[in-house]
Motif scaffolding. Structure first.
Motif, mmCIF file in Angstrom:
data_model
loop_
_atom_site.group_PDB
_atom_site.id
_atom_site.type_symbol
_atom_site.label_atom_id
_atom_site.label_comp_id
_atom_site.label_asym_id
_atom_site.label_seq_id
_atom_site.Cartn_x
_atom_site.Cartn_y
_atom_site.Cartn_z
ATOM 1 N N ARG A 1 13.095 -7.596 3.578
ATOM 2 C CA ARG A 1 14.261 -6.772 3.276
ATOM 3 C C ARG A 1 13.865 -5.521 2.487
ATOM 4 N NH1 ARG A 1 18.413 -11.492 1.095
ATOM 5 N NH2 ARG A 1 18.720 -12.542 3.118
ATOM 6 N N LEU A 2 14.483 -4.385 2.834
ATOM 7 C CA LEU A 2 14.261 -3.119 2.130
ATOM 8 C C LEU A 2 15.598 -2.566 1.652
ATOM 9 C CD1 LEU A 2 11.838 -1.168 4.529
ATOM 10 C CD2 LEU A 2 11.238 -2.815 2.760
ATOM 11 N N SER A 3 15.620 -2.027 0.459
ATOM 12 C CA SER A 3 16.791 -1.294 -0.009
ATOM 13 C C SER A 3 16.518 0.205 -0.028
ATOM 14 C CB SER A 3 17.188 -1.761 -1.419
ATOM 15 O OG SER A 3 16.099 -1.601 -2.322
ATOM 16 N N MET A 4 15.255 0.574 0.026
ATOM 17 C CA MET A 4 14.852 1.984 0.085
ATOM 18 C C MET A 4 13.441 2.050 0.659
ATOM 19 S SD MET A 4 13.991 2.733 -3.951
ATOM 20 C CE MET A 4 15.634 2.279 -4.451
ATOM 21 N N LYS B 1 0.827 -1.205 0.000
ATOM 22 C CA LYS B 1 0.000 0.000 0.000
ATOM 23 C C LYS B 1 0.866 1.261 0.000
ATOM 24 C CE LYS B 1 -4.062 -1.957 2.324
ATOM 25 N NZ LYS B 1 -4.934 -1.892 3.534
ATOM 26 N N LEU B 2 2.006 1.193 0.698
ATOM 27 C CA LEU B 2 2.923 2.337 0.746
ATOM 28 C C LEU B 2 3.832 2.406 -0.470
ATOM 29 C CD1 LEU B 2 4.004 2.096 4.504
ATOM 30 C CD2 LEU B 2 2.417 3.749 3.493
ATOM 31 N N LYS B 3 3.752 1.392 -1.341
ATOM 32 C CA LYS B 3 4.598 1.304 -2.542
ATOM 33 C C LYS B 3 6.085 1.311 -2.177
ATOM 34 C CE LYS B 3 1.121 3.454 -5.531
ATOM 35 N NZ LYS B 3 0.834 4.556 -6.504
ATOM 36 N N VAL B 4 6.421 0.548 -1.144
ATOM 37 C CA VAL B 4 7.810 0.412 -0.704
ATOM 38 C C VAL B 4 8.386 -0.881 -1.304
ATOM 39 C CG1 VAL B 4 9.332 0.063 1.270
ATOM 40 C CG2 VAL B 4 7.440 1.685 1.423
ATOM 41 N N PRO B 5 9.419 -0.802 -2.137
ATOM 42 C CA PRO B 5 10.025 -2.021 -2.710
ATOM 43 C C PRO B 5 10.590 -2.908 -1.599
ATOM 44 C CG PRO B 5 10.817 -0.033 -3.835
ATOM 45 C CD PRO B 5 10.094 0.423 -2.604
ATOM 46 N N HIS B 6 10.403 -4.210 -1.732
ATOM 47 C CA HIS B 6 10.858 -5.115 -0.691
ATOM 48 C C HIS B 6 11.016 -6.521 -1.259
ATOM 49 C CE1 HIS B 6 6.447 -5.365 -0.715
ATOM 50 N NE2 HIS B 6 6.637 -6.656 -0.420
ATOM 51 N N GLU B 7 11.676 -7.369 -0.494
ATOM 52 C CA GLU B 7 11.753 -8.787 -0.814
ATOM 53 C C GLU B 7 11.730 -9.590 0.476
ATOM 54 O OE1 GLU B 7 15.648 -10.359 -2.042
ATOM 55 O OE2 GLU B 7 16.364 -8.288 -1.996
ATOM 56 N N LEU B 8 11.242 -10.809 0.390
ATOM 57 C CA LEU B 8 11.126 -11.653 1.569
ATOM 58 C C LEU B 8 12.495 -12.232 1.937
ATOM 59 C CD1 LEU B 8 7.866 -13.640 0.753
ATOM 60 C CD2 LEU B 8 8.105 -11.430 1.904
#
Length: 413
Positions: free
Chosen positions: A327-330, A311-318
């Motif tokens: 995991r977040l890079s930004m 919903k926040l449009k935050v790139p991530h991976e499990l």
């Protein structure tokens, strides 16, 4: 049985007051524990903590039997109307934080993680007491820059100092340069060399800071050195030590180039070889990524957290290793601004710390003692694994870091 968390600090050490000011030996005893589980949420509204919140008592005993235990006049609050709008807020804040770290013994991670309501006012007060004026308040972008610059300067300090003193003949050692001037130069060199900021802006803003906080001559020195660094970088002529000679000489050169302690470089070269040591140092100085842990103690699953991040449009991976981690890079600032940390939905935590908890494998009903607990990520993760049954006793020698644990516990437990 209701899960409890106790936080204990018993230590004898020095408190740092301000920047570059002396110390007074003190004895501290801080004991924090959960309140009586019988207290109901209704009584919490009357000023009491519920069973999942911390109740803290503290005592402070000043030792006056030593020569260092002299009374000092408290710092008088400055005139808050004295604002220098020409000075870059993030550079002023970065310089003061670096002084607090180097001369006051502060922790960079604690300064960056201070989320108290009056944290911004405290930051402005530190700036005024150190520089003699206030700047415009830090906005979200400037706050991120301060965190990046302070962490980067601390990480690359050895290399930055080598560049500075290769171009500055007025002092042969770091200790011979004014501390504030040195921090301003480190910030400027880091912004040019590592962040790739436009040189004209970096030079102009850091010169303005040096002239306002020190004197015109300091600004002229900053101007000359930063212009030379920018010119050499553009020509790919930045000075570097030659990696040659015996292993000791090579280790000294590599310690400068990759900004690591000489003893560490020598050890890694012994076990990994020169190329292996270089690869490890490059990885060690790479920009960190962030991991979020879903707060299972509050019934939040990783799937729930992923929905919120989408919903926040935050790139991530499990995370492939931990079922609670993402995991977040930004996009961490978006997570913070959305209130996910403040509401206890998730916590910022390194996966390596999470793996430690997996090895411990806390079970409901157990009592676990964490003897090096601050700032509390592992202790709180273990508490969530107890499923409301058991106890975690968190002990540490550093009061400030335990205060971070206490604040986090009130949110997450």
């Amino acid at each position: 049985m209701v899960a409890t968390l106790s936080v204990i600090w018993v230590a004898y050490h020095s408190i740092h007051i301000g920047v570059g000011i002396g110390r007074s030996p003190v004895q501290h005893l801080v004991y924090a524990s959960l309140s009586n589980p019988s207290i109901t949420p209704g009584r919490r509204k009357a000023g009491r903590w519920s069973s999942n919140q911390l109740f803290c008592t503290a005592s402070l005993v000043v030792n006056t039997n030593t020569s260092e235990g002299k009374k000092r006049n408290p710092v008088k609050p400055g005139d808050k109307s004295k604002i220098n709008s020409k000075v870059s807020p993030h550079r002023a804040a970065s310089a003061v934080r670096l002084l607090r770290i180097e001369q006051g013994g502060a922790f960079a991670d604690l300064l960056s993680a201070d989320c108290r309501e009056n944290a911004i006012d405290d930051e402005m007060d530190y700036i005024q007491r150190t520089l003699g004026f206030r700047t415009n308040p830090l906005d979200a972008r400037n706050t991120r820059l301060v965190t990046d610059i302070v962490a980067g300067v601390v990480r690359w300090k050895r290399y930055l100092d080598y560049l500075i003193f290769s171009l500055y003949n007025g002092a042969t050692k770091v200790k011979n340069m004014e501390p504030l001037l040195q921090q301003i130069l480190r910030i400027g060199v880091y912004e040019i060399v590592k962040l790739g900021m436009p040189p004209y802006a970096v030079v102009n803003e850091n010169v303005t800071l040096a002239r306002a906080a020190l004197r015109a001559g300091a600004g002229n020195m900053v101007n000359g050195i930063l212009r030379r660094v920018a010119s050499d970088r553009e020509k790919d002529m930045l000075p570097l030590p030659k990696v040659e000679g015996d292993n000791r000489s090579k280790a000294r050169a590599l310690s400068v180039k990759y900004s690591h302690p000489v003893w560490m470089v020598r050890r890694w070269m012994t076990y990994l070889g020169q190329e292996g040591a270089i690869q490890l140092m490059e990885w060690n100085n790479s920009p960190p990524s962030f991991s979020l842990r879903a707060n299972s103690g509050r019934g939040v699953s990783r799937d729930d957290l992923v929905l919120l991040l989408n919903k926040l449009k935050v790139p991530h991976e499990l995370s492939p290793h931990m079922t609670e981690f993402v995991r977040l890079s930004m996009g961490l600032q978006n997570v913070i601004q959305a209130g996910l940390l403040k509401e206890g939905i998730c916590a910022v935590q390194d996966e390596a710390a999470g793996l430690v908890v997996s090895v411990v494998d806390p079970q409901p009903g157990e009592t676990i003692i964490d003897c090096c607990a601050a700032p509390g990520g592992k202790a709180l993760f273990m508490a969530s694994r107890l499923q409301g049954q058991g106890s975690i006793i968190a002990i540490d020698v550093n009061q400030a870091r335990l205060q971070v644990l206490e604040a986090a516990a009130k949110v997450q437990v």
